[in-house]
Scaffold this motif. Structure first.
Motif, mmCIF file in Angstrom:
data_model
loop_
_atom_site.group_PDB
_atom_site.id
_atom_site.type_symbol
_atom_site.label_atom_id
_atom_site.label_comp_id
_atom_site.label_asym_id
_atom_site.label_seq_id
_atom_site.Cartn_x
_atom_site.Cartn_y
_atom_site.Cartn_z
ATOM 1 N N LYS A 219 36.692 42.401 39.941
ATOM 2 C CA LYS A 219 35.823 41.225 39.996
ATOM 3 C C LYS A 219 34.360 41.623 40.087
ATOM 4 O O LYS A 219 33.483 41.025 39.444
ATOM 5 N N ASP B 185 33.675 32.318 44.943
ATOM 6 C CA ASP B 185 34.843 33.163 45.181
ATOM 7 C C ASP B 185 34.695 33.934 46.494
ATOM 8 O O ASP B 185 33.978 34.936 46.560
ATOM 9 N N PHE C 9 35.408 37.675 46.229
ATOM 10 C CA PHE C 9 34.308 38.396 45.593
ATOM 11 C C PHE C 9 33.187 38.625 46.599
ATOM 12 O O PHE C 9 32.630 39.725 46.676
#
Length: 223
Positions: free
Chosen positions: A104, A193, A196
């Protein structure tokens, strides 16, 4: 009390496994336990009556399938297959991250070569790009002194975290290979996210810890 029959044992076993699963923090083990419990419930619905309870069976199959998909996603994020080919050579530098989180982070970056004298940050100006020096070195100029940032370090991470302008000017002292993240894109990814965001903060925390340990001799933190 009548003697317990197979269907009773199936219900007790399935319920017990679900309860144990919900007490487990590890996501893989939890999902495995729920999968076993779901299978037992399906078995129960199939034999509890002369005719299988198809609505309950199909509902359990649906939840079990969703669980399997989630379980496969967990296995994938932890496997080397999740590491993009173009970044596999540098994964050892970030191996504190699971492969999925590393993927990611790398999907939001550019890997580029910058020439000697390339300016990464300018004192007093907002930082628009977060850098990580893969190979090379940067020279930092601050009002209270100057120092060098060797490879395998971030540049601009303090300004990224605080939102303040850069406190020093960072210039590459030789041709360098760097990773670059657009700060606005990075912040949008982090806002959307949580995984992330945690992956990025974990990396920056390790980097800052190393810089703090060196700050006694330099007198300040790098940008």
């Amino acid at each position: 009390m009548e003697d317990l029959i197979l269907t009773d044992y199936l219900v007790f076993a399935a319920a017990g496994i679900f309860v144990l699963g919900y007490l487990i923090i590890n996501q893989v083990v939890l999902r495995m336990m729920l999968l076993i419990g779901t299978a037992l419930y399906i078995w129960y619905y199939a034999i509890v009556d002369s005719t299988p309870l198809w609505p309950a069976i199909w509902a359990s199959v649906a939840t079990g399938t969703a669980n399997i998909v989630g379980l496969m996603g967990l296995f994938y994020r932890r496997s080397a297959w999740a590491i993009p080919k173009e970044f596999r050579d540098i994964y050892p530098l970030f191996n504190s991250l699971p492969p999925g989180d590393f993927r990611k982070l790398m999907r939001a970056t550019s890997r580029v070569a910058r020439p000697d004298g390339y300016k990464l940050t300018a004192a007093g100006t907002n930082v628009s790009t977060l850098y990580y020096i893969l190979e090379g070195e940067a020279h930092i100029e601050k009002p209270n002194g100057s120092f060098s940032v060797p490879q395998n370090n971030f540049v601009g991470e303090v300004a990224y975290l605080t939102g303040n302008a850069a406190s020093g000017t960072a210039i590459l002292s030789r041709e360098s290979s760097v990773l670059e993240w657009d700060v606005n894109v990075l912040k949008r990814h982090a806002a959307r996210d949580p995984r992330f965001r945690l992956a990025l903060y974990a990396l920056i925390s390790v980097d800052l810890a190393g810089k703090v340990s060196r700050s006694v001799s330099t007198g300040s933190l790098e940008d």
